[in-house]
Design a protein around this motif. Structure first.
Motif, PDB file in Angstrom:
ATOM      1  N   ASN A 233       0.818  -1.261  -0.089  1.00 40.77           N
ATOM      2  CA  ASN A 233       0.072   0.043  -0.178  1.00 40.77           C
ATOM      3  C   ASN A 233       0.888   1.185   0.012  1.00 40.77           C
ATOM      4  O   ASN A 233       0.533   2.222  -0.642  1.00 40.77           O
ATOM      5  N   LYS A 234       2.173   1.154   0.752  1.00 43.18           N
ATOM      6  CA  LYS A 234       2.958   2.212   0.637  1.00 43.18           C
ATOM      7  C   LYS A 234       3.508   2.660  -0.744  1.00 43.18           C
ATOM      8  O   LYS A 234       3.510   3.502  -1.219  1.00 43.18           O
ATOM      9  N   LYS A 235       3.977   1.446  -1.317  1.00 38.97           N
ATOM     10  CA  LYS A 235       4.617   1.444  -2.664  1.00 38.97           C
ATOM     11  C   LYS A 235       3.736   2.086  -3.643  1.00 38.97           C
ATOM     12  O   LYS A 235       4.111   2.651  -4.486  1.00 38.97           O
ATOM     13  N   GLY A 272      10.844  14.853  12.788  1.00 35.69           N
ATOM     14  CA  GLY A 272      10.139  13.265  12.826  1.00 35.69           C
ATOM     15  C   GLY A 272       8.536  13.137  12.612  1.00 35.69           C
ATOM     16  O   GLY A 272       7.948  14.082  12.271  1.00 35.69           O
ATOM     17  N   ARG A 273       8.109  11.897  12.523  1.00 39.82           N
ATOM     18  CA  ARG A 273       7.105  11.635  12.413  1.00 39.82           C
ATOM     19  C   ARG A 273       6.372  10.442  13.451  1.00 39.82           C
ATOM     20  O   ARG A 273       7.225   9.472  13.510  1.00 39.82           O
ATOM     21  N   VAL A 274       5.205  10.681  14.090  1.00 41.94           N
ATOM     22  CA  VAL A 274       4.760   9.602  14.794  1.00 41.94           C
ATOM     23  C   VAL A 274       3.620   9.038  14.137  1.00 41.94           C
ATOM     24  O   VAL A 274       2.773   9.695  13.788  1.00 41.94           O
ATOM     25  N   ASP A 275       3.350   7.576  14.165  1.00 44.99           N
ATOM     26  CA  ASP A 275       2.183   6.980  13.588  1.00 44.99           C
ATOM     27  C   ASP A 275       1.225   6.587  14.776  1.00 44.99           C
ATOM     28  O   ASP A 275       1.715   5.998  15.660  1.00 44.99           O
ATOM     29  N   LEU A 276       0.131   6.737  14.496  1.00 45.85           N
ATOM     30  CA  LEU A 276      -0.978   6.418  15.348  1.00 45.85           C
ATOM     31  C   LEU A 276      -1.959   5.734  14.975  1.00 45.85           C
ATOM     32  O   LEU A 276      -2.392   5.878  13.848  1.00 45.85           O
ATOM     33  N   ILE A 287       1.809   3.972  17.574  1.00 50.00           N
ATOM     34  CA  ILE A 287       2.311   2.905  16.907  1.00 50.00           C
ATOM     35  C   ILE A 287       3.773   2.736  16.895  1.00 50.00           C
ATOM     36  O   ILE A 287       4.546   1.576  17.185  1.00 50.00           O
ATOM     37  N   GLU A 288       4.346   3.900  16.279  1.00 52.59           N
ATOM     38  CA  GLU A 288       5.783   3.665  16.384  1.00 52.59           C
ATOM     39  C   GLU A 288       6.308   5.222  15.752  1.00 52.59           C
ATOM     40  O   GLU A 288       5.303   6.142  15.512  1.00 52.59           O
ATOM     41  N   ILE A 289       7.604   5.413  15.976  1.00 57.77           N
ATOM     42  CA  ILE A 289       8.278   6.841  15.734  1.00 57.77           C
ATOM     43  C   ILE A 289       9.228   6.716  14.784  1.00 57.77           C
ATOM     44  O   ILE A 289       9.724   5.551  14.417  1.00 57.77           O
ATOM     45  N   ASN A 290       9.070   7.917  13.753  1.00 61.93           N
ATOM     46  CA  ASN A 290      10.231   7.552  12.658  1.00 61.93           C
ATOM     47  C   ASN A 290      10.951   9.126  13.058  1.00 61.93           C
ATOM     48  O   ASN A 290      10.860  10.284  12.332  1.00 61.93           O
ATOM     49  N   PRO A 291      12.346   8.768  13.415  1.00 68.42           N
ATOM     50  CA  PRO A 291      13.187  10.074  13.788  1.00 68.42           C
ATOM     51  C   PRO A 291      13.723  10.286  12.684  1.00 68.42           C
ATOM     52  O   PRO A 291      14.598  11.520  12.580  1.00 68.42           O
TER      53      PRO A 291
HETATM   54 MG   LIG Z   1       4.849   3.556  10.271  1.00 68.19          MG
END
Ligand SMILES: [Mg+2]
Ligand SMILES: Nc1ncnc2c1ncn2[C@@H]1O[C@H](COP(=O)(O)OP(=O)(O)OP(=O)(O)O)[C@@H](O)[C@H]1O
Length: 338
Positions: A233-235, A272-276, A287-291
């Motif tokens: 789905n990302k691709k 950064g980005r945080v996924d929820l 859910i997770e974090i993207n520094p």
């Molecule tokens: Mg993610």
């Protein structure tokens, strides 16, 4: 000011024989081109360095920069994102984004969840395993209930995430864990499946100055393989995903609180980005974090958020450099000074 640019170029690794999936987190020529353009337009002298192997050559030749804009993802080990920052710290060269501890912690999703949970941030129940035998000790159905979500503990870009990630019973769980353990050769994270809405929050700044610049709901279209932000789905996001800027004030406050608490407790810096994701009762969870969030000006989530709130790519890059530059000369060991 002279800025060095460190990055892992996808094309170079593909040419070396690495697969599409192995290089999924690496950057395209386009991303590096636009990043260099943006930095150049801000008046900086930009030097393309490349990956860690190129960086070591430059360092050995005695080359130095006022700041390194680092987006290297690294290749080997769960501390792979920390390798370039660790090297730069050893040479006392300032660089953008988080430090080695934060990058290592955030890449290990189970470790990050433990820290974030300790700070009181809502995070779904989980456990991690290193062999299917570990499943026998788990109190399935009591401490944690089906359906569950199964993913590699040390990946990004949706690697290892597909419709098979959602498991409904012990047999499916065992099968999926086995598949991921064999393929990715790393711990597998098993957590409560959250079927509700998905959001990603973009953050710019450091410590108390960190701010949520915008929040997008990630909506899955009918072509999507499931309502999850999987590798495929990302691709193929253009056909499968719609991004809607969140406008509801109450939701924005709730999401911002979770995102900023997680970002700050993990010590993330500059951007950064945080996924929820929400559960069936609309309760929101980390859910997770993207520094090291992707920085393609058009295709990456953080620049997409920026464009939706009227922040140009150049402004985003400028804010990242400013935030990193403010650290110069300050103790890297004292978080209150960050
Ligand atoms: Mg993610
Ligand atoms: N517990 C869960 N319940 C439901 N869906 C989940 C859960 N965990 C992950 N997902 C889905 O899988 C997607 C990818 O998970 P996650 O964000 O952990 O992986 P990632 O590959 O690190 O992502 P990124 O590309 O942001 O680095 C999420 O965006 C979400 O759609």
């Amino acid at each position: 000011m002279r800025i060095g640019l460190t990055y892992d170029l996808k094309r170079e690794y593909l040419e070396m024989g690495f697969s599409e999936e192995e290089t999924a987190e690496f950057d395209s020529d386009e991303t590096i081109y636009y990043l260099k353009e943006a930095l150049g337009s801000l008046g900086y002298e930009v030097v393309r360095i490349g990956n860690i192997y190129e960086l070591t050559k430059h360092l050995n030749n005695g080359e130095r920069w006022d700041l390194v804009f680092n987006i290297c993802e690294g290749l080997y080990g769960r501390s792979r994102e920390a390798q370039v920052p660790a090297l730069l710290e050893a040479y006392n060269i300032p660089y953008t984004f988080s430090d080695p501890l934060t990058l290592s912690l955030s890449l290990d999703k189970a470790m990050a969840k433990r820290i974030v949970r300790d700070a009181g941030v809502p995070t779904p129940e989980f456990f991690s395993i290193t062999s299917v035998k570990d499943l026998e000790e788990k109190n399935l159905g009591r401490d944690i209930n089906f359906p569950l979500f199964v993913k590699p503990a040390l990946e990004g870009t949706g690697k290892g995430i597909s419709t098979d990630s959602i498991v409904w019973d012990k047999d499916e769980l065992k099968k999926q864990c086995m598949k991921l353990l064999i393929k990715y050769r790393q711990p597998v994270l098993v957590e409560r499946y959250l079927p509700g809405k998905e959001f990603t929050a973009g953050i710019v700044g450091t410590g108390e100055d960190a701010q949520v610049i915008g929040i997008m709901e990630v909506k899955f279209l009918k072509n999507a393989e499931a309502s999850i932000y999987s590798y495929n789905n990302k691709k193929f996001y253009e056909d499968r995903v719609d991004y809607a800027l969140e406008k509801n004030k109450k939701l924005i406050n709730e999401i911002s609180k979770i995102a900023l608490s997680s970002y700050r407790v993990l010590g993330c810096r500059d951007a950064g980005r945080v996924d929820l994701k929400a559960d069936k009762d609309d309760r929101l969870y980390f859910i997770e974090i993207n520094p090291l969030a992707g920085l393609h000006p058009v295709h990456s989530d953080l620049p997409i958020i920026c464009s939706k709130v009227g922040i140009t790519y150049r402004e985003l890059i400028s804010e990242i450099v400013k935030s990193a530059w403010e650290r110069k000369g300050k103790s890297v060991h004292c978080l209150s000074l960050l």
